[in-house]
Scaffold this motif. Structure first.
Motif, PDB file in Angstrom:
ATOM      1  N   PHE A 154      29.136  12.055 -43.236  1.00 47.07           N
ATOM      2  CA  PHE A 154      28.773  10.830 -43.970  1.00 47.07           C
ATOM      3  C   PHE A 154      29.636   9.822 -43.919  1.00 47.07           C
ATOM      4  N   ASP A 155      30.741  10.045 -44.286  1.00 47.52           N
ATOM      5  CA  ASP A 155      31.776   8.864 -44.223  1.00 47.52           C
ATOM      6  C   ASP A 155      31.990   8.522 -42.801  1.00 47.52           C
ATOM      7  N   PHE A 156      31.840   9.353 -41.945  1.00 47.59           N
ATOM      8  CA  PHE A 156      32.145   8.875 -40.521  1.00 47.59           C
ATOM      9  C   PHE A 156      31.199   8.133 -40.016  1.00 47.59           C
ATOM     10  N   ALA A 157      29.669   8.556 -40.593  1.00 48.12           N
ATOM     11  CA  ALA A 157      28.625   7.644 -39.908  1.00 48.12           C
ATOM     12  C   ALA A 157      28.735   6.216 -40.721  1.00 48.12           C
ATOM     13  N   ILE A 158      29.081   6.346 -41.963  1.00 50.06           N
ATOM     14  CA  ILE A 158      29.047   4.944 -42.503  1.00 50.06           C
ATOM     15  C   ILE A 158      30.059   3.875 -42.199  1.00 50.06           C
ATOM     16  N   ASN A 159      31.140   4.636 -41.924  1.00 53.22           N
ATOM     17  CA  ASN A 159      32.209   3.526 -41.504  1.00 53.22           C
ATOM     18  C   ASN A 159      32.679   3.370 -40.214  1.00 53.22           C
ATOM     19  N   GLY A 160      31.636   3.520 -39.053  1.00 53.59           N
ATOM     20  CA  GLY A 160      31.878   3.240 -37.844  1.00 53.59           C
ATOM     21  C   GLY A 160      32.218   1.793 -37.462  1.00 53.59           C
ATOM     22  N   TYR A 213      22.237  13.753 -44.912  1.00 53.73           N
ATOM     23  CA  TYR A 213      23.112  14.484 -45.263  1.00 53.73           C
ATOM     24  C   TYR A 213      23.162  15.150 -46.256  1.00 53.73           C
ATOM     25  N   ASN A 214      23.708  16.559 -46.506  1.00 52.04           N
ATOM     26  CA  ASN A 214      23.640  17.179 -47.636  1.00 52.04           C
ATOM     27  C   ASN A 214      24.799  16.845 -48.537  1.00 52.04           C
ATOM     28  N   LEU A 215      24.667  15.954 -49.505  1.00 55.85           N
ATOM     29  CA  LEU A 215      26.101  15.505 -50.191  1.00 55.85           C
ATOM     30  C   LEU A 215      26.297  16.442 -51.360  1.00 55.85           C
ATOM     31  N   PRO A 216      27.247  17.057 -51.548  1.00 64.01           N
ATOM     32  CA  PRO A 216      28.826  16.441 -51.284  1.00 64.01           C
ATOM     33  C   PRO A 216      29.074  17.364 -50.132  1.00 64.01           C
ATOM     34  N   GLU A 217      28.191  18.285 -49.516  1.00 65.24           N
ATOM     35  CA  GLU A 217      28.987  19.201 -48.503  1.00 65.24           C
ATOM     36  C   GLU A 217      29.344  18.569 -47.208  1.00 65.24           C
ATOM     37  N   ASP A 218      28.540  17.433 -47.037  1.00 68.20           N
ATOM     38  CA  ASP A 218      28.646  16.710 -45.669  1.00 68.20           C
ATOM     39  C   ASP A 218      29.470  15.326 -45.881  1.00 68.20           C
ATOM     40  N   GLN A 219      30.084  15.241 -47.096  1.00 69.43           N
ATOM     41  CA  GLN A 219      30.662  13.953 -47.272  1.00 69.43           C
ATOM     42  C   GLN A 219      31.438  13.540 -46.142  1.00 69.43           C
ATOM     43  N   ILE A 220      32.242  14.322 -45.483  1.00 69.98           N
ATOM     44  CA  ILE A 220      33.259  13.691 -44.320  1.00 69.98           C
ATOM     45  C   ILE A 220      32.349  13.450 -43.154  1.00 69.98           C
TER      46      ILE A 220
END
Length: 77
Positions: A16-22, A7-14
């Protein structure tokens, strides 16, 4: 076998959060499913009404319907 997500953070933060909070979302679905089941299965006689019973059953069925539409379930863990 390995899988790498980038992920390109912070641009893809949302995303990224979806992926790690599954797993957290799975746990929420599991808990609400169990709660709904307990509400109608173990409802005390003094609280029982057919409308209330049906509301819990319908809510649980809707949860399963939405999960099926999105290709997820609680059994594949």
């Amino acid at each position: 076998m390995k899988a790498t997500l980038e992920y390109n953070l912070p641009e893809d933060q949302i995303e990224f959060d979806f992926a790690i909070n599954g797993s957290k979302w799975w746990k929420v679905c599991w808990d609400i499913n169990q709660w709904l089941r307990q509400q109608y299965k173990y409802m005390p006689d003094e609280e029982y009404s057919e409308d209330r019973y049906n509301a819990y059953v319908e809510a649980r069925e809707k949860l399963f319907e939405l999960m099926q539409e999105n290709g997820v379930n609680l059994e594949d863990v």
